[in-house]
Scaffold this motif. Structure first.
Motif, PDB file in Angstrom:
ATOM      1  N   VAL A 292       0.824  -1.199   0.000  1.00 35.46           N
ATOM      2  CA  VAL A 292       0.000   0.000   0.000  1.00 35.46           C
ATOM      3  C   VAL A 292       0.866   1.261   0.000  1.00 35.46           C
ATOM      4  N   SER A 293       0.320   2.329  -0.535  1.00 33.44           N
ATOM      5  CA  SER A 293       0.891   3.666  -0.373  1.00 33.44           C
ATOM      6  C   SER A 293      -0.264   4.653  -0.391  1.00 33.44           C
ATOM      7  N   PRO A 300      -3.306  -2.252  -1.524  1.00 37.70           N
ATOM      8  CA  PRO A 300      -2.523  -3.472  -1.290  1.00 37.70           C
ATOM      9  C   PRO A 300      -3.220  -4.731  -1.807  1.00 37.70           C
ATOM     10  N   ILE A 301      -2.425  -5.685  -2.240  1.00 37.55           N
ATOM     11  CA  ILE A 301      -2.915  -7.005  -2.643  1.00 37.55           C
ATOM     12  C   ILE A 301      -1.975  -8.049  -2.041  1.00 37.55           C
ATOM     13  N   SER A 334      -3.093  -2.800   5.827  1.00 41.14           N
ATOM     14  CA  SER A 334      -2.091  -1.752   6.001  1.00 41.14           C
ATOM     15  C   SER A 334      -2.559  -0.476   5.301  1.00 41.14           C
ATOM     16  N   ASN A 335      -2.294   0.662   5.933  1.00 44.31           N
ATOM     17  CA  ASN A 335      -2.701   1.943   5.349  1.00 44.31           C
ATOM     18  C   ASN A 335      -1.598   2.978   5.566  1.00 44.31           C
ATOM     19  N   LEU A 339       5.120   3.321   0.750  1.00 46.53           N
ATOM     20  CA  LEU A 339       5.216   1.903   0.416  1.00 46.53           C
ATOM     21  C   LEU A 339       6.248   1.189   1.281  1.00 46.53           C
ATOM     22  N   ALA A 340       7.346   1.836   1.577  1.00 48.07           N
ATOM     23  CA  ALA A 340       8.425   1.195   2.337  1.00 48.07           C
ATOM     24  C   ALA A 340       7.975   0.747   3.723  1.00 48.07           C
TER      25      ALA A 340
END
Length: 525
Positions: A292-293, A300-301, A334-335, A339-340
C-alpha cells in the motif's frame, strides 16, 4: 553505515548471488519429483479418504510424493514403523545434496557481508534492525527457553515411550521414540487421552466452509466485507476477493478512511490458492503482491498459498489457515503513507506476532460457534470438543518447542563469527537433543527459512509468539470483541512499520510487553 565504492559493488554482487542461490534452493525442493511406493499393508492405519485419493502403480502399490497432503497423514497414521521411517528419511533428504552446497555458499557470503560492514557476524548485521537489537539478546532468550522446555520435552517423550511400549509390547526402556515415531504416537495419545483424531476432524472442518467461516470471523472482528471479483488468474482453483470496509467503519486516523467512497471502493485484494498441484510451492505461505501507499493511492494485494485437502481440514490445518491469513491481513489492512512501511515490512522478529495471535481463533467457542452457518450437514462443534482440542494441543508443546529451539539455535550458529559447514553443525547440534541425529539425513538442505529471509531471525517465531500471547490478553474473555479487534486493526495492522513494533504494541496494551504467558505455554502445563 555507508560503504565505500569498492565494498558497495561487492555487496551488490553478493546480494545478487544470494538471490540466485535462494531461488535455486527453493526450486530444488519444489521440483523434486521423487515418488515412493508403499504396499497396501504398509498403509495400514491411513484413513480411507487418503487411500481413495492417492494414485496406485500397476502392481497396486500406493504412490506418494513429498506434498503435505500425502506426507502428513502418512507419518501421523501409518502403523508400520519401517514404512514411516522410509518415508520420513526420504522427506528429510528431499532437498538433495546440492542444497547443502548451496547453503554452505549462502552462509559464507553472509559472513562476507558482515566483514564488509566490519561487524563480528551476520547475526550482528541482522539483529541491529530487529526488536532484539543484538545477538546477545537472542542468545539470552534462547537460554531462557531451554531452561523451560528441556524438562517439558523429556516429559513428553517419556509419555510417548510409555504408549509405544504399551502398543508394541516392548519394555519401556527399549521403546525409544524415534523421529519417525513422534507424530504417530502423539496422535495415538491424543486419541486415547482426549478422544481427538485429527483425520476424523476433517468432517467437522470442510475446506470451502472453513474459508467462508474465516472470512466471516475476520469481517466481524475488523469491520470488513469480502466480495469475489473477476480478474485474470493463474489457475482455475484460484479465487480473488476484493476487500471493503464495512458500513460505518473507521479503521484509521487517516481522513480518507471511513468516507463513503471507502465503503464502495475496495481497500485491497486477496488471492486464495488453496489446493495442491504438480510444480506448485509445497508449503503454506502468504506473500505481498503489492504494498500500500496512501500517498499515491496504491491499494494493497496479498496472496495466500496452501496445499490443503479439498474435502476437509485437520484442526492443525485450521490453525495454519488462520496463521497465514493473519499475514494476508497484515498486508491488505495496512494503510501506510509510504510503500516502504507497508504491511509486513516490520521488524523480522515481530512479523509473526499478528499471525500467531490469529491462530487462537481456531480454538475458542466464541469464534467456532459461527461455523454452524457455513458447514451445512457437518457435525456440530460443541464446548466439550473445543476443550478437548485445547487440552490436546497443550500436549507435545515440549517436543514442538524443543524442535523450535534447535532450529533457532542452528540458525544463530550459521550466522555466528565462525559458522562452520552446515551439515557438520547440524549433526552435532541435533545429536545433542533427546531424539538425536539420524545418520545419513540432511535436514539443512530442506530448511528454506534460513536460505531466504529468516537468516539470523528464526528465533523470531518464538519471540513473536511471546508477543502474540500478550496481545491476545487484550481481548479478555471474548475473543470476538470487535471493539478490541478494530483497535488492533487501527493501532497494529494498519500501521505497518511506521513506528517500531515495541512502541505500537505497548501503546495497544497500555503497558510493557510481558512474556509470562509464553513460558507457561511452552512448558505445556
Amino acid at each position: 553505515m555507508s560503504l565505500p565504492p569498492a565494498k558497495r559493488e561487492r555487496f551488490r554482487e553478493i546480494s545478487e548471488r544470494l538471490t540466485e542461490l535462494g531461488q535455486e534452493f527453493a526450486k530444488n525442493i519444489r521440483e523434486n519429483t521423487t515418488r515412493l511406493q508403499f504396499t497396501v499393508e504398509e498403509c495400514d492405519g491411513l484413513p480411507q479418504s487418503w487411500l481413495d485419493r492417492v494414485p496406485r502403480d500397476d502392481d497396486g502399490n500406493v504412490v506418494v510424493s513429498f506434498d503435505y497432503p500425502d506426507y502428513v497423514p502418512f507419518i501421523m497414521n501409518a502403523r508400520n514403523e519401517e514404512a514411516r521411517r522410509r518415508y520420513w528419511f526420504a522427506y528429510t533428504n528431499r532437498g538433495t545434496p546440492r542444497n547443502l552446497e548451496v547453503l554452505d555458499e549462502i552462509v559464507a557470503l553472509r559472513k562476507e557481508i558482515a566483514d564488509l560492514y566490519e561487524v563480528p557476524s551476520f547475526a550482528h548485521y541482522v539483529t541491529k534492525r530487529n526488536m532484539v537489537e543484538t545477538p546477545e539478546t537472542v542468545n539470552r532468550f534462547l537460554t531462557e527457553v531451554r531452561n523451560v522446555v528441556t524438562q517439558a520435552e523429556l516429559r513428553d517423550l517419556g509419555a510417548l515411550a510409555e504408549l509405544k511400549a504399551e502398543m508394541t509390547g516392548l519394555p519401556v526402556e527399549q521403546a525409544r521414540i524415534q523421529r519417525w515415531d513422534a507424530a504417530f504416537y502423539r496422535e495415538r495419545l491424543r486419541e486415547q487421552r482426549y478422544a481427538i483424531d485429527q483425520e476424523a476432524l476433517r468432517k467437522y472442518f470442510p475446506t470451502p466452509a472453513m474459508v467462508a467461516w474465516m472470512l466471516d470471523v475476520t469481517s466481524r472482528l475488523y469491520g470488513l466485507r469480502f466480495e469475489r471479483a473477476t480478474v485474470p488468474l493463474w489457475h482455475e482453483d484460484v479465487i480473488y476477493l476484493d476487500v471493503f470496509n464495512a458500513g460505518g467503519v473507521r479503521a484509521s486516523s487517516r481522513a480518507s478512511e471511513g468516507a463513503p467512497e471507502a465503503r464502495t471502493t475496495p481497500i485491497g485484494g486477496i488471492y486464495l490458492d488453496l489446493y495442491p498441484r504438480d510444480g506448485k510451492y509445497k508449503h503454506a505461505a502468504a506473500w505481498p503482491v503489492r504494498g500500500v501507499s496512501a500517498r499515491t493511492g496504491r491499494k494493497p494485494i496479498s496472496a495466500l498459498v496452501t496445499n490443503f485437502n479439498r474435502e476437509g481440514l485437520t484442526h492443525d490445518e485450521v490453525e495454519t489457515l488462520l496463521h497465514e491469513f493473519g499475514h494476508v491481513l497484515h498486508g491488505v489492512l495496512s494503510n501506510t503513507y509510504y510503500l516502504a512501511h507497508s504491511g509486513t515490512s516490520v521488524e523480522r522478529d515481530f512479523v509473526e506476532a499478528p499471525s500467531q495471535m490469529y491462530e487462537e481463533w481456531a480454538s475458542r467457542v466464541e469464534s467456532l460457534a459461527l461455523l454452524r452457518t457455513h458447514v451445512g450437514d457437518a457435525p456440530a462443534i460443541d464446548e466439550s470438543l473445543v476443550q478437548r482440542l485445547r487440552a490436546s494441543n497443550k500436549f507435545g508443546a515440549g517436543v514442538d518447542y524443543g524442535r523450535q529451539l534447535l532450529y533457532a539455535s542452528f540458525d544463530m550458529a550459521l550466522a555466528s563469527e565462525n559458522p562452520g559447514r552446515t551439515l557438520d553443525v547440524w549433526s552435532l547440534m541435533e545429536g545433542a537433543t533427546p531424539m538425536g541425529y539420524v545418520d545419513g539425513t540432511q535436514f539443512p538442505g530442506t530448511f528454506e527459512h534460513i536460505a531466504s529471509g529468516y537468516a539470523a531471525g528464526y528465533y523470531g517465531y518464538m519471540w513473536a509468539k511471546a508477543i502474540a500471547l500478550d496481545l491476545l490478553s487484550a481481548f479478555g474473555a471474548d475473543i470476538m470483541n470487535d471493539e478490541v479487534g478494530r483497535r488492533f486493526r487501527t493501532m497494529i495492522l494498519s500501521r505497518g512499520s511506521e513506528e517500531p513494533a515495541r512502541v505500537m504494541v505497548e501503546r495497544f496494551l497500555e503497558r510493557p510487553v510481558a512474556s509470562d504467558a509464553f513460558f507457561v505455554h511452552i512448558g505445556g502445563e
